[in-house]
Design an enzyme around this catalytic site. Structure first.
Site, PDB file in Angstrom:
ATOM      1  N   LYS A 100       0.833  -1.191   0.000  1.00  0.00           N
ATOM      2  CA  LYS A 100       0.000   0.000   0.000  1.00  0.00           C
ATOM      3  C   LYS A 100       0.872   1.246   0.000  1.00  0.00           C
ATOM      4  CE  LYS A 100      -3.893   1.995   2.602  1.00  0.00           C
ATOM      5  NZ  LYS A 100      -4.744   1.835   3.815  1.00  0.00           N
ATOM      6  N   LYS A 181      32.788  17.338  11.143  1.00  0.00           N
ATOM      7  CA  LYS A 181      31.444  17.571  11.675  1.00  0.00           C
ATOM      8  C   LYS A 181      31.393  17.068  13.110  1.00  0.00           C
ATOM      9  CE  LYS A 181      27.895  14.954  10.471  1.00  0.00           C
ATOM     10  NZ  LYS A 181      26.889  14.309   9.595  1.00  0.00           N
ATOM     11  N   LYS A 183      28.860  16.698  16.885  1.00  0.00           N
ATOM     12  CA  LYS A 183      27.512  16.622  17.427  1.00  0.00           C
ATOM     13  C   LYS A 183      27.220  17.821  18.331  1.00  0.00           C
ATOM     14  CE  LYS A 183      26.789  12.639  15.513  1.00  0.00           C
ATOM     15  NZ  LYS A 183      25.867  12.516  14.362  1.00  0.00           N
ATOM     16  N   ASP A 212      25.868  18.816  13.853  1.00  0.00           N
ATOM     17  CA  ASP A 212      24.746  17.893  13.619  1.00  0.00           C
ATOM     18  C   ASP A 212      23.951  17.763  14.913  1.00  0.00           C
ATOM     19  OD1 ASP A 212      23.027  15.881  12.929  1.00  0.00           O
ATOM     20  OD2 ASP A 212      24.562  14.393  12.453  1.00  0.00           O
ATOM     21  N   ASN A 214      21.000  16.064  15.002  1.00  0.00           N
ATOM     22  CA  ASN A 214      20.269  14.784  14.939  1.00  0.00           C
ATOM     23  C   ASN A 214      18.785  14.932  15.257  1.00  0.00           C
ATOM     24  OD1 ASN A 214      23.293  13.688  15.855  1.00  0.00           O
ATOM     25  ND2 ASN A 214      22.240  12.424  14.329  1.00  0.00           N
ATOM     26  N   HIS A 321      23.871  10.101   3.136  1.00  0.00           N
ATOM     27  CA  HIS A 321      24.178   9.739   4.513  1.00  0.00           C
ATOM     28  C   HIS A 321      24.727   8.314   4.556  1.00  0.00           C
ATOM     29  CE1 HIS A 321      22.908   7.975   8.455  1.00  0.00           C
ATOM     30  NE2 HIS A 321      23.429   9.096   8.904  1.00  0.00           N
TER      31      HIS A 321
END
Length: 388
Positions: A100, A181, A183, A212, A214, A321
């Protein structure tokens, strides 16, 4: 020519790291082997993949629906027109039978992982690296020898100090990266700003810095961080909120001049289209980061790329990613902006081939047939055991 078996096993990742939203102590990933009857060097060609990182293993859906549909299909219905290789678009269509519309993440990871494993087999049958096969099909035959690669780090970990964070980033620069990068969102704002200042001091003008969150923040905190980080001239502010929280994305875009990056938590072309239509992302600066094995695989990723190009986005604004061989091959084959890297984390599932080297922020693509997992000793062992 036929697919004779498809196998899946769940493997724990077992890192001690955490971001602003989750830790990975319970995280697993599905490793898939697509076994064919095609022989190369006296052995059956087997295509491999795993479902990237950040989403749990999904073997139940594979075994209940997607694997049986492929194995029950007439073998010739899964081949290309020439009959000399498998057709990933036909195999994707078979897996989607009786499904579906909507509800993508329940099935997109399982389907995507199998589909990417099929691509590994296709490239091995052709005797070419996957990035070359993808360039021929989806990038007008334009081949690249190197791909820009940034490193994801700056994780939260028990006992990790600011000095440890600085030393980590210096090691990344010494390894050849020119963009790092880190966190944010897992500590109070003032502490995170102190961490950013410490990293900026450590890297100086040798590299760019991105952060980041998240998808941690609600509106007010996302805006508070955007305002606080504006003076630092970051490369981008990643996942400030849920990617479908268009109102917050709009508000952050209004006050943050730098680039935003999002998309790794979206699993369909429709979701990405809604993101760029209603999230007020800016094609001239913002970044979209889809994880192809988690979003139906490479065929559907190509459809998403085509949709974005129709809306004025350039491929250089796309960074898949994942930080693995799959995302690297996709970035190189499609001619994207680059790939991310996770050296030393996620156990056998992080990073690239053992002989891969970063020079001036770029990684040289391998000539190994297929995705290139055979160049990763630990991961290749896991995959060989599954296929044995």
């Amino acid at each position: 020519m036929r697919i004779v078996d498809i196998r899946e096993t769940a493997v724990p990742i077992e890192p001690t790291l955490k971001n602003s939203s989750i830790d990975f102590s319970e995280m697993t990933t599905s490793v898939v082997a697509v076994v064919t009857d095609v022989k190369r060097d006296g052995r059956n060609v087997v295509g491999f993949a795993f479902n990237s990182t950040g989403r749990y293993a999904c073997g139940a859906q594979m075994r209940a629906r997607f694997i049986p549909r492929i194995l029950k299909a007439p073998p010739e219905s899964l081949l290309n027109v020439a009959g000399d290789n498998f057709d990933p678009e036909k195999i994707l269509a078979v897996m989607m039978r009786n499904e579906k519309s909507g509800g993508h993440s329940e099935r997109s990871v399982g389907i995507g992982t199998i589909e990417v494993a099929v691509w590994d087999a296709i490239a091995k049958i052709e005797g070419k690296p996957l990035h070359r096969v993808l360039a021929e099909r989806y990038n007008g035959g334009k081949m690249v020898g190197k791909v820009f690669c940034y490193v994801g780090g700056g994780w939260y970990a028990p006992g990790k100090t600011t000095r440890d964070l600085q030393d980590e980033m210096r090691r990344h620069l010494d390894s050849g990266y020119t963009m790092v990068k880190m966190k944010v969102g897992g500590a109070p704002l003032a502490e995170d700003m102190s961490r950013i200042e410490a990293v900026k001091a450590a890297i100086g003008n040798r590299a760019q810095l991105a952060v980041d969150a998240n998808s941690k923040f609600e509106r007010d905190e996302a805006i508070e961080y955007a305002k606080a980080m504006s003076p630092y001239k970051l490369r981008w502010y990643e996942e400030p909120c849920d990617p479908l929280d268009f109102a917050t994305l709009n508000d952050v875009s209004d006050i943050y001049d730098g680039a935003l990056s999002t998309g790794e938590n979206l699993f369909s072309t429709q979701d990405v289209e809604n993101l760029v239509r209603f999230g007020r992302l800016r094609a001239d600066r913002d970044i979209i980061q889809i994880d192809p094995p988690q979003s139906y695989g490479i065929v559907q990723f190509a459809r998403t790329v085509a949709m974005l190009e129709r809306k004025g986005w350039k491929r250089t604004s796309l960074f898949p990613h994942g930080g693995n061989q799959m995302s690297l091959a996709i970035a190189g084959g499609f001619g994207l902006g680059g790939a991310e890297s996770y050296p030393g984390v996620f156990g056998d599932f992080g990073g690239f081939a053992d002989d891969a080297r970063i020079e001036n922020g770029a990684i040289t693509l391998s000539d190994r047939p297929g995705t290139g997992f055979e160049g990763q000793r630990g991961l290749s062992r896991i995959m060989r055991e599954l296929a044995a």
